[in-house]
Design an enzyme around this catalytic site. Structure first.
Site, PDB file in Angstrom:
ATOM      1  N   SER A  64       0.901  -1.266   0.026  1.00 45.74           N
ATOM      2  CA  SER A  64      -0.019   0.073   0.103  1.00 45.74           C
ATOM      3  C   SER A  64       0.918   1.336   0.050  1.00 45.74           C
ATOM      4  CB  SER A  64      -0.976  -0.005   1.080  1.00 45.74           C
ATOM      5  OG  SER A  64      -1.327   1.556   1.501  1.00 45.74           O
TER       6      SER A  64
ATOM      7  N   TYR B 208      -0.887  -0.419  10.662  1.00 48.71           N
ATOM      8  CA  TYR B 208      -1.106  -0.944   9.114  1.00 48.71           C
ATOM      9  C   TYR B 208       0.083  -0.467   8.279  1.00 48.71           C
ATOM     10  CZ  TYR B 208      -3.435  -0.913   4.631  1.00 48.71           C
ATOM     11  OH  TYR B 208      -3.627  -1.052   3.171  1.00 48.71           O
TER      12      TYR B 208
HETATM   13  N1  LIG Z   1      -8.794  -0.687  -0.786  1.00 48.68           N
HETATM   14  C1  LIG Z   1      -7.676   0.386  -0.515  1.00 48.68           C
HETATM   15  O1  LIG Z   1      -7.891   1.414  -0.554  1.00 48.68           O
HETATM   16  C2  LIG Z   1      -6.051  -0.368  -0.511  1.00 48.68           C
HETATM   17  C3  LIG Z   1      -5.576   0.515  -0.388  1.00 48.68           C
HETATM   18  C4  LIG Z   1      -3.889   0.193  -0.614  1.00 48.68           C
HETATM   19  C5  LIG Z   1      -3.775  -1.086  -0.234  1.00 48.68           C
HETATM   20  N2  LIG Z   1      -4.946  -1.980   0.174  1.00 48.68           N
HETATM   21  C6  LIG Z   1      -4.649  -3.528   0.063  1.00 48.68           C
HETATM   22  O2  LIG Z   1      -5.199  -4.340  -0.966  1.00 48.68           O
HETATM   23  C7  LIG Z   1      -5.507  -5.602  -0.295  1.00 48.68           C
HETATM   24  C8  LIG Z   1      -7.086  -5.917  -0.877  1.00 48.68           C
HETATM   25  O3  LIG Z   1      -7.795  -4.949   0.015  1.00 48.68           O
HETATM   26  P1  LIG Z   1      -9.270  -4.738  -0.322  1.00 48.68           P
HETATM   27  O4  LIG Z   1      -9.630  -3.239  -0.096  1.00 48.68           O
HETATM   28  O5  LIG Z   1      -9.683  -5.271  -1.582  1.00 48.68           O
HETATM   29  O6  LIG Z   1      -9.799  -5.335   1.073  1.00 48.68           O
HETATM   30  P2  LIG Z   1     -10.934  -6.650   1.393  1.00 48.68           P
HETATM   31  O7  LIG Z   1     -11.952  -6.414   0.082  1.00 48.68           O
HETATM   32  O8  LIG Z   1     -11.446  -6.491   2.630  1.00 48.68           O
HETATM   33  O9  LIG Z   1     -10.200  -7.873   0.726  1.00 48.68           O
HETATM   34  C9  LIG Z   1      -9.525  -8.631   1.751  1.00 48.68           C
HETATM   35  C10 LIG Z   1      -9.201  -9.764   1.100  1.00 48.68           C
HETATM   36  O10 LIG Z   1      -8.218 -10.599   1.925  1.00 48.68           O
HETATM   37  C11 LIG Z   1      -8.928 -11.796   2.332  1.00 48.68           C
HETATM   38  N3  LIG Z   1      -8.181 -12.234   3.544  1.00 48.68           N
HETATM   39  C12 LIG Z   1      -7.984 -11.590   4.662  1.00 48.68           C
HETATM   40  N4  LIG Z   1      -7.674 -12.406   5.622  1.00 48.68           N
HETATM   41  C13 LIG Z   1      -7.150 -13.471   5.058  1.00 48.68           C
HETATM   42  C14 LIG Z   1      -6.605 -14.654   5.694  1.00 48.68           C
HETATM   43  N5  LIG Z   1      -6.176 -14.775   6.916  1.00 48.68           N
HETATM   44  N6  LIG Z   1      -6.493 -15.695   4.640  1.00 48.68           N
HETATM   45  C15 LIG Z   1      -6.793 -15.338   3.388  1.00 48.68           C
HETATM   46  N7  LIG Z   1      -7.274 -14.465   3.078  1.00 48.68           N
HETATM   47  C16 LIG Z   1      -7.583 -13.403   3.736  1.00 48.68           C
HETATM   48  C17 LIG Z   1     -10.115 -11.449   2.416  1.00 48.68           C
HETATM   49  O11 LIG Z   1     -10.994 -12.676   2.299  1.00 48.68           O
HETATM   50  P3  LIG Z   1     -11.509 -13.658   3.634  1.00 48.68           P
HETATM   51  O12 LIG Z   1     -12.088 -12.612   4.669  1.00 48.68           O
HETATM   52  O13 LIG Z   1     -12.759 -14.549   2.873  1.00 48.68           O
HETATM   53  O14 LIG Z   1     -10.776 -14.486   3.900  1.00 48.68           O
HETATM   54  C18 LIG Z   1     -10.510 -10.954   1.087  1.00 48.68           C
HETATM   55  O15 LIG Z   1     -10.734 -11.535   0.001  1.00 48.68           O
HETATM   56  C19 LIG Z   1      -5.053  -5.580   1.131  1.00 48.68           C
HETATM   57  O16 LIG Z   1      -3.883  -5.990   1.164  1.00 48.68           O
HETATM   58  C20 LIG Z   1      -4.984  -4.046   1.467  1.00 48.68           C
HETATM   59  O17 LIG Z   1      -4.283  -3.674   2.527  1.00 48.68           O
HETATM   60  C21 LIG Z   1      -6.216  -1.639  -0.316  1.00 48.68           C
END
Ligand SMILES: NC(=O)c1ccc[n+]([C@@H]2O[C@H](COP(=O)([O-])OP(=O)(O)OC[C@H]3O[C@@H](n4cnc5c(N)ncnc54)[C@H](OP(=O)(O)O)[C@@H]3O)[C@@H](O)[C@H]2O)c1
Length: 261
Positions: free
Chosen positions: A148, A161
């Site tokens: 991120s 984070y």
């Molecule tokens: N959205 C943003 O603005 C943003 C910005 C910068 C970086 N990111 C990064 O992008 C990535 C995805 O984020 P997102 O925004 O798409 O969030 P999200 O919709 O909450 O998705 C997170 C994913 O991670 C999975 N996950 C969490 N814990 C897990 C575990 N222990 N084992 C296997 N899978 C797991 C969740 O599935 P289950 O709960 O079904 O396991 C879900 O598929 C993250 O690493 C986040 O830090 C996001």
């Protein structure tokens, strides 16, 4: 290597590519898995929520649903074996999974810190370790890690984070240095704000917010270009890249002004 040459070896064309997306049940991972399936790739979808993975996979013949918790080494190793048996090789392991919890200095506590670091740092590190012998034995293939822009520099509300993502950036840079000479690809994915269930919890205005489909498009474009760092949206990430070059006096003042915190 030419100065303008891609930093990574080319991935197979999508219809020939076998991609494992970990964190494919919602948000950026789900949108990326859908985009890869639409482009003709074979895609294995992993996360803990099997029902949501099945929804994302839909009726695609090229989709494999492999539920797991990526902090569990045995589960990741077993899934890798399953994919090898199904596909006889994996071209890209894309580790998207992660979580977020706001934390300020006065909210620091061991339970929340450990829980965040377990998923955001140990999850990707554990998964990388579990697939490493297989990738090295294949002699080709790539690993992509979603960190991120919060890892570029300290930010208010991102006490743990941001630290977890800064560690992932460093980890992925080191992976590149070790694995590029062995012919393996390494990608560092750096999203700005993307509308997902994770950011729906934020109580502040998110600058340059994009959709998960736009994020997936940027990821596929960066992978195809062989970029090491895939950062988006550029209008936001370029500003943050500039900020981190500044002396701390200026950096802190500009972050305070931008966040009001
Ligand atoms: N959205 C943003 O603005 C943003 C910005 C910068 C970086 N990111 C990064 O992008 C990535 C995805 O984020 P997102 O925004 O798409 O969030 P999200 O919709 O909450 O998705 C997170 C994913 O991670 C999975 N996950 C969490 N814990 C897990 C575990 N222990 N084992 C296997 N899978 C797991 C969740 O599935 P289950 O709960 O079904 O396991 C879900 O598929 C993250 O690493 C986040 O830090 C996001």
């Amino acid at each position: 290597m030419g100065l303008l040459a891609p930093l990574n070896p080319p991935l197979p064309a999508w219809p020939e590519a076998r991609v494992w997306v970990i964190g494919a049940s919602t948000g950026i991972g789900a949108a990326t898995a859908r985009a890869l399936l639409a482009a003709g790739a074979r895609v294995a979808l992993s996360a803990r929520s099997a029902d949501k993975l099945r929804d994302v996979a839909g009726a695609h013949a090229n989709a494999l649903v492999v539920p797991l918790d990526f902090t569990d080494t045995n589960a990741v190793t077993a899934a890798w074996g399953h994919l090898q048996a199904q596909w006889q090789g994996v071209d890209l392991v894309l580790i998207v999974a992660g979580t977020h919890k706001e934390m300020r200095a006065w909210e620091l506590n061991e339970a929340d810190s450990r829980a965040l670091l377990e998923i955001n740092l140990h999850g990707p590190v554990n998964t990388t370790g579990a697939v490493m012998p297989g990738l090295l034995a294949q002699g080709h293939g790539a690993i992509g890690i979603v960190a991120s822009v919060a890892g570029y520099g300290g930010l208010p509300k991102a006490l743990i984070y941001g630290a977890s993502k800064a560690a992932l950036i460093n980890f992925t840079e080191s992976l590149y240095l070790d694995l590029h000479p062995k012919g393996l690809g390494v990608y560092l994915v750096m999203p700005g704000f993307v509308k997902t269930p994770l950011t729906d919890r934020n109580d502040f205005a998110m600058p340059n917010l994009i959709s998960a489909d736009e994020a997936a498009h940027a990821i596929l474009t960066g992978l195809r270009a062989g970029d090491f760092e895939i950062h988006f949206p550029k209008a936001f990430t370029r500003k943050l890249k500039f900020l981190r070059l500044l002396p701390y006096r200026l950096y802190f003042a500009l972050i305070r002004k931008a966040t009001g915190l």
